[in-house]
Design a protein around this motif. Structure first.
Motif, PDB file in Angstrom:
ATOM      1  N   GLY A 229     -46.562 -58.565 -33.328  1.00 60.97           N
ATOM      2  CA  GLY A 229     -46.623 -57.040 -33.607  1.00 60.97           C
ATOM      3  C   GLY A 229     -48.028 -56.506 -33.689  1.00 60.97           C
ATOM      4  N   LEU A 230     -48.873 -57.466 -34.202  1.00 61.50           N
ATOM      5  CA  LEU A 230     -50.348 -56.875 -34.298  1.00 61.50           C
ATOM      6  C   LEU A 230     -50.834 -56.849 -33.086  1.00 61.50           C
ATOM      7  CD1 LEU A 230     -52.295 -56.197 -36.529  1.00 61.50           C
ATOM      8  CD2 LEU A 230     -53.087 -58.873 -36.694  1.00 61.50           C
ATOM      9  N   PRO A 231     -50.910 -57.577 -32.218  1.00 61.40           N
ATOM     10  CA  PRO A 231     -51.513 -57.287 -30.819  1.00 61.40           C
ATOM     11  C   PRO A 231     -51.048 -55.951 -30.145  1.00 61.40           C
ATOM     12  CG  PRO A 231     -50.579 -59.498 -30.592  1.00 61.40           C
ATOM     13  CD  PRO A 231     -50.527 -59.117 -32.084  1.00 61.40           C
ATOM     14  N   ALA A 232     -49.541 -56.090 -30.178  1.00 62.50           N
ATOM     15  CA  ALA A 232     -49.156 -54.994 -29.630  1.00 62.50           C
ATOM     16  C   ALA A 232     -49.573 -53.467 -30.295  1.00 62.50           C
ATOM     17  CB  ALA A 232     -47.541 -55.096 -29.675  1.00 62.50           C
ATOM     18  N   LEU A 233     -49.500 -53.502 -31.580  1.00 68.27           N
ATOM     19  CA  LEU A 233     -50.041 -52.125 -32.202  1.00 68.27           C
ATOM     20  C   LEU A 233     -51.449 -52.070 -31.707  1.00 68.27           C
ATOM     21  CD1 LEU A 233     -49.439 -50.035 -34.439  1.00 68.27           C
ATOM     22  CD2 LEU A 233     -50.429 -51.684 -35.986  1.00 68.27           C
ATOM     23  N   ILE A 234     -52.374 -52.951 -31.714  1.00 63.25           N
ATOM     24  CA  ILE A 234     -53.673 -52.813 -31.276  1.00 63.25           C
ATOM     25  C   ILE A 234     -53.692 -52.248 -29.864  1.00 63.25           C
ATOM     26  CG2 ILE A 234     -55.874 -53.730 -31.019  1.00 63.25           C
ATOM     27  CD1 ILE A 234     -55.144 -55.569 -33.561  1.00 63.25           C
ATOM     28  N   GLY A 235     -53.154 -53.048 -29.124  1.00 66.48           N
ATOM     29  CA  GLY A 235     -53.257 -52.744 -27.437  1.00 66.48           C
ATOM     30  C   GLY A 235     -52.917 -51.425 -26.950  1.00 66.48           C
ATOM     31  N   HIS A 236     -51.339 -51.015 -27.719  1.00 73.33           N
ATOM     32  CA  HIS A 236     -50.974 -49.869 -27.670  1.00 73.33           C
ATOM     33  C   HIS A 236     -51.777 -48.626 -27.905  1.00 73.33           C
ATOM     34  CE1 HIS A 236     -47.858 -46.964 -26.760  1.00 73.33           C
ATOM     35  NE2 HIS A 236     -47.749 -46.407 -27.765  1.00 73.33           N
ATOM     36  N   TRP A 237     -52.589 -48.792 -29.319  1.00 75.13           N
ATOM     37  CA  TRP A 237     -53.512 -47.936 -29.796  1.00 75.13           C
ATOM     38  C   TRP A 237     -54.636 -47.602 -28.777  1.00 75.13           C
ATOM     39  CZ3 TRP A 237     -58.504 -48.802 -32.244  1.00 75.13           C
ATOM     40  CH2 TRP A 237     -58.967 -47.641 -32.745  1.00 75.13           C
ATOM     41  N   LEU A 238     -55.184 -48.640 -28.116  1.00 77.17           N
ATOM     42  CA  LEU A 238     -56.159 -48.529 -27.348  1.00 77.17           C
ATOM     43  C   LEU A 238     -55.992 -48.168 -25.900  1.00 77.17           C
ATOM     44  CD1 LEU A 238     -58.100 -52.161 -28.260  1.00 77.17           C
ATOM     45  CD2 LEU A 238     -58.826 -49.719 -28.915  1.00 77.17           C
ATOM     46  N   PRO A 240     -52.380 -46.957 -24.485  1.00 78.87           N
ATOM     47  CA  PRO A 240     -50.918 -46.655 -24.523  1.00 78.87           C
ATOM     48  C   PRO A 240     -50.280 -46.402 -23.391  1.00 78.87           C
ATOM     49  CG  PRO A 240     -52.135 -44.599 -25.162  1.00 78.87           C
ATOM     50  CD  PRO A 240     -53.457 -45.607 -25.147  1.00 78.87           C
ATOM     51  N   ALA A 241     -51.178 -46.299 -22.072  1.00 74.98           N
ATOM     52  CA  ALA A 241     -50.323 -46.168 -21.008  1.00 74.98           C
ATOM     53  C   ALA A 241     -50.109 -47.611 -20.288  1.00 74.98           C
ATOM     54  CB  ALA A 241     -51.305 -45.335 -20.162  1.00 74.98           C
ATOM     55  N   THR A 242     -50.937 -48.600 -20.762  1.00 70.21           N
ATOM     56  CA  THR A 242     -51.066 -49.878 -20.444  1.00 70.21           C
ATOM     57  C   THR A 242     -50.167 -51.039 -20.995  1.00 70.21           C
ATOM     58  OG1 THR A 242     -53.173 -49.577 -19.372  1.00 70.21           O
ATOM     59  CG2 THR A 242     -52.415 -51.983 -19.827  1.00 70.21           C
ATOM     60  N   PHE A 243     -50.056 -50.693 -22.398  1.00 66.56           N
ATOM     61  CA  PHE A 243     -49.297 -51.705 -23.298  1.00 66.56           C
ATOM     62  C   PHE A 243     -48.283 -50.969 -23.778  1.00 66.56           C
ATOM     63  CE2 PHE A 243     -53.878 -53.236 -22.992  1.00 66.56           C
ATOM     64  CZ  PHE A 243     -53.818 -54.336 -22.468  1.00 66.56           C
ATOM     65  N   LEU A 244     -47.108 -51.893 -24.140  1.00 65.45           N
ATOM     66  CA  LEU A 244     -45.974 -51.351 -24.816  1.00 65.45           C
ATOM     67  C   LEU A 244     -46.151 -51.205 -26.310  1.00 65.45           C
ATOM     68  CD1 LEU A 244     -43.275 -53.461 -22.805  1.00 65.45           C
ATOM     69  CD2 LEU A 244     -43.710 -50.957 -22.763  1.00 65.45           C
ATOM     70  N   SER A 245     -45.636 -50.246 -26.887  1.00 67.76           N
ATOM     71  CA  SER A 245     -45.656 -50.251 -28.287  1.00 67.76           C
ATOM     72  C   SER A 245     -45.192 -51.297 -29.091  1.00 67.76           C
ATOM     73  CB  SER A 245     -45.078 -48.881 -28.889  1.00 67.76           C
ATOM     74  OG  SER A 245     -43.375 -49.113 -28.525  1.00 67.76           O
ATOM     75  N   MET A 246     -45.568 -51.198 -30.331  1.00 68.14           N
ATOM     76  CA  MET A 246     -45.123 -52.473 -31.246  1.00 68.14           C
ATOM     77  C   MET A 246     -43.496 -52.527 -31.374  1.00 68.14           C
ATOM     78  SD  MET A 246     -45.994 -53.391 -35.263  1.00 68.14           S
ATOM     79  CE  MET A 246     -45.691 -51.926 -35.661  1.00 68.14           C
ATOM     80  N   PRO A 247     -43.026 -51.280 -31.626  1.00 61.70           N
ATOM     81  CA  PRO A 247     -41.442 -51.407 -31.799  1.00 61.70           C
ATOM     82  C   PRO A 247     -40.746 -52.015 -30.559  1.00 61.70           C
ATOM     83  CG  PRO A 247     -42.060 -49.569 -32.763  1.00 61.70           C
ATOM     84  CD  PRO A 247     -43.518 -50.250 -32.103  1.00 61.70           C
ATOM     85  N   THR A 248     -41.308 -51.490 -29.514  1.00 60.95           N
ATOM     86  CA  THR A 248     -40.779 -52.053 -28.225  1.00 60.95           C
ATOM     87  C   THR A 248     -40.974 -53.509 -28.136  1.00 60.95           C
ATOM     88  OG1 THR A 248     -40.928 -49.739 -27.264  1.00 60.95           O
ATOM     89  CG2 THR A 248     -40.613 -51.706 -25.616  1.00 60.95           C
ATOM     90  N   GLN A 249     -41.953 -53.957 -28.410  1.00 65.10           N
ATOM     91  CA  GLN A 249     -42.172 -55.340 -28.202  1.00 65.10           C
ATOM     92  C   GLN A 249     -41.481 -56.262 -29.173  1.00 65.10           C
ATOM     93  OE1 GLN A 249     -43.873 -57.068 -26.209  1.00 65.10           O
ATOM     94  NE2 GLN A 249     -45.689 -55.811 -25.454  1.00 65.10           N
ATOM     95  N   LEU A 250     -41.075 -55.715 -30.382  1.00 63.71           N
ATOM     96  CA  LEU A 250     -40.445 -56.470 -31.409  1.00 63.71           C
ATOM     97  C   LEU A 250     -38.972 -56.214 -31.011  1.00 63.71           C
ATOM     98  CD1 LEU A 250     -42.436 -55.434 -34.705  1.00 63.71           C
ATOM     99  CD2 LEU A 250     -42.420 -57.451 -33.488  1.00 63.71           C
ATOM    100  N   PHE A 251     -38.293 -55.123 -30.575  1.00 63.99           N
ATOM    101  CA  PHE A 251     -37.044 -54.993 -30.587  1.00 63.99           C
ATOM    102  C   PHE A 251     -36.373 -54.931 -29.075  1.00 63.99           C
ATOM    103  CE2 PHE A 251     -37.734 -52.392 -34.543  1.00 63.99           C
ATOM    104  CZ  PHE A 251     -37.670 -53.318 -35.279  1.00 63.99           C
ATOM    105  N   SER A 252     -37.193 -55.435 -28.209  1.00 64.09           N
ATOM    106  CA  SER A 252     -36.803 -55.708 -26.748  1.00 64.09           C
ATOM    107  C   SER A 252     -36.752 -57.121 -26.442  1.00 64.09           C
ATOM    108  CB  SER A 252     -37.707 -54.907 -25.749  1.00 64.09           C
ATOM    109  OG  SER A 252     -37.394 -53.491 -25.943  1.00 64.09           O
ATOM    110  N   GLY A 253     -35.990 -57.494 -25.367  1.00 63.81           N
ATOM    111  CA  GLY A 253     -36.048 -59.024 -25.065  1.00 63.81           C
ATOM    112  C   GLY A 253     -35.403 -59.853 -26.267  1.00 63.81           C
ATOM    113  N   GLY A 254     -36.055 -60.976 -26.040  1.00 65.87           N
ATOM    114  CA  GLY A 254     -35.633 -62.101 -27.092  1.00 65.87           C
ATOM    115  C   GLY A 254     -36.505 -62.260 -28.189  1.00 65.87           C
TER     116      GLY A 254
END
Length: 331
Positions: A229-238, A240-254
C-alpha cells in the motif's frame, strides 16, 4: 553447580496441532468459497472439487509409493493446497489444467522436499506460477460474475450461472478494462477475477478469524499490506495516470488472499517477528513492482515464491536468541 549448554526445544505446548490448524484454515475459507460459487456459478464448484480431489489422491499415491502412513493424506494439508490453488484459478479454467496444477503442487511443491513441513516454496503458488508460465491464455481468461438474482422475492438464475464456460472480461489490474471497478465492487467482490480473489471482505473476515484463533501472526499480514500500500500511495500521488491507487492495489487480484492465507504459510515463512515483518514488506513491495513494471498484471505468486526462497536467510540473521544463551559479544 551444574554447567550445561542450553538447548532449544518445544517446551511450550498448546491444543493446536497441524491437523487442527489445517481444518481451521479450511473452515475460514468457506464463506469466500460459497461466494465464489454464487458469483461464478457451478463451473467454479467443479474447479474446486477437481483441485481438491486430485490433491488428496496424489498425496495418497505419493505416500503409498514412499511407504509412509497413507492416512496422512487426510490431515488437511493436501486439501488446503488444492483449495488455495482452485481459489487462485479462473472459473473457466479447463479441468485438465486444474488437475495438472493440483498434482504438480503436491508432487513438485511438497512431496519432493520430504512432505509436510519440509517444503521450501508454497505448493499452491508454485503450481500457479507453473500454470501461468505454461498456459498464459487459459490462466488470464477471467469470467464475468453472473450472480443469482434475489429481487422481487424470486430467485432468478441467469443462463451463464449454470454453464461451465463464461464470458471473459478484463480485470482492473490487467489495464484493459474500459471502466475500472469501483472501490465497493472490489471490496465486496462484484468484479472479474479468480475464484478466491474477488471478495476482499470475506477474505479479510477469514483472516481475522485466523488471527483471533492465533493460527497466524499479525506481523506478516500487516507488513504485507503496508509493503504494497505505501509504494502504491506514493506512486499514485506522483503519477496518477501511470500507477494504480492504493485501494485498487490492495483490493484487486490476490493481495488479500496472499496477505492472510499464502504468505502466512507456517512452513515457508520466517519464525521471528522481525523476520516476518521483513518478509511481509518484501512480499508487498515485490507485488507492487511486478504489477507496475512487469509483464504480468498479478504478482502475488511470484513475490511470495521469491520471499520463500529468502526465508531461510532471513531466519539465519533475524532468528530470536534462545533463552539462557550467551550473545556473540559475550562469547
Amino acid at each position: 553447580m551444574i554447567d550445561y549448554e542450553p538447548s532449544s526445544g518445544p517446551f511450550a505446548h498448546t491444543r493446536n496441532s497441524s491437523v487442527r490448524i489445517m481444518y481451521t484454515v479450511l473452515l475460514s475459507l468457506v464463506p469466500a468459497l460459497l461466494f465464489a460459487v454464487y458469483q461464478f456459478g457451478v463451473g467454479s464448484l467443479r474447479t474446486v472439487l477437481v483441485c481438491c480431489v486430485v490433491a488428496v489422491v496424489t498425496e495418497y499415491v505419493c505416500l503409498k509409493l514412499l511407504q509412509r502412513r497413507t492416512r496422512a493424506c487426510i490431515d488437511g494439508s493436501a486439501l488446503l493446497t488444492g483449495l488455495l490453488l482452485a481459489m487462485s484459478l479462473p472459473s473457466t479454467v479447463p479441468m485438465w489444467l486444474a488437475a495438472m496444477g493440483s498434482a504438480f503442487a503436491i508432487v513438485v511443491g511438497k512431496q519432493i522436499y520430504g512432505g509436510l513441513g519440509q517444503n521450501l516454496f508454497n505448493p499452491a503458488m508454485l503450481a500457479r506460477v507453473m500454470l501461468l508460465i505454461c498456459f498464459p491464455v487459459e490462466m488470464t481468461s477471467w469470467a464475468l460474475p453472473t450472480p443469482l438474482d434475489f429481487s422481487h422475492n424470486l430467485i432468478t438464475v441467469p443462463d451463464g450461472w449454470q454453464q461451465f464456460d463464461g464470458v471473459t472480461a478484463a480485470t482492473t489490474l490487467s489495464g484493459l478494462a474500459k471502466t475500472p471497478d469501483s472501490l465497493s465492487s472490489m471490496f465486496l467482490g462484484s468484479q472479474a477475477g479468480s475464484l478466491g480473489e474477488t471478495s476482499s471482505l470475506l477474505i479479510l473476515a477469514g483472516g481475522l478469524l485466523l488471527l483471533q484463533r492465533r493460527i497466524i501472526h499479525w506481523a506478516i499480514p500487516v507488513s504485507f499490506l503496508v509493503g504494497l500500500g505505501l509504494p502504491a500511495l506514493i506512486g499514485h500521488w506522483l503519477a496518477p495516470a501511470t500507477f494504480l491507487s492504493m485501494p485498487t492495489q490492495l483490493f484487486s487480484g490476490g493481495a488479500m488472499l496472499g496477505a492472510f492465507y499464502i504468505a502466512t504459510d507456517l512452513v515457508t515463512s520466517p519464525t521471528s517477528v522481525r523476520g516476518q515483518l521483513l518478509y511481509g514488506l518484501g512480499c508487498g513491495l515485490l507485488i507492487w513492482l511486478i504489477r507496475s513494471f512487469g509483464n504480468y498484471p498479478e504478482g502475488v505468486a511470484f513475490a511470495v515464491l521469491i520471499m520463500n526462497a529468502a526465508s531461510p536467510l532471513i531466519d539465519h540473521y533475524l532468528r530470536p536468541a534462545i533463552f539462557g544463551s550467551r550473545s556473540l559479544a559475550e562469547k
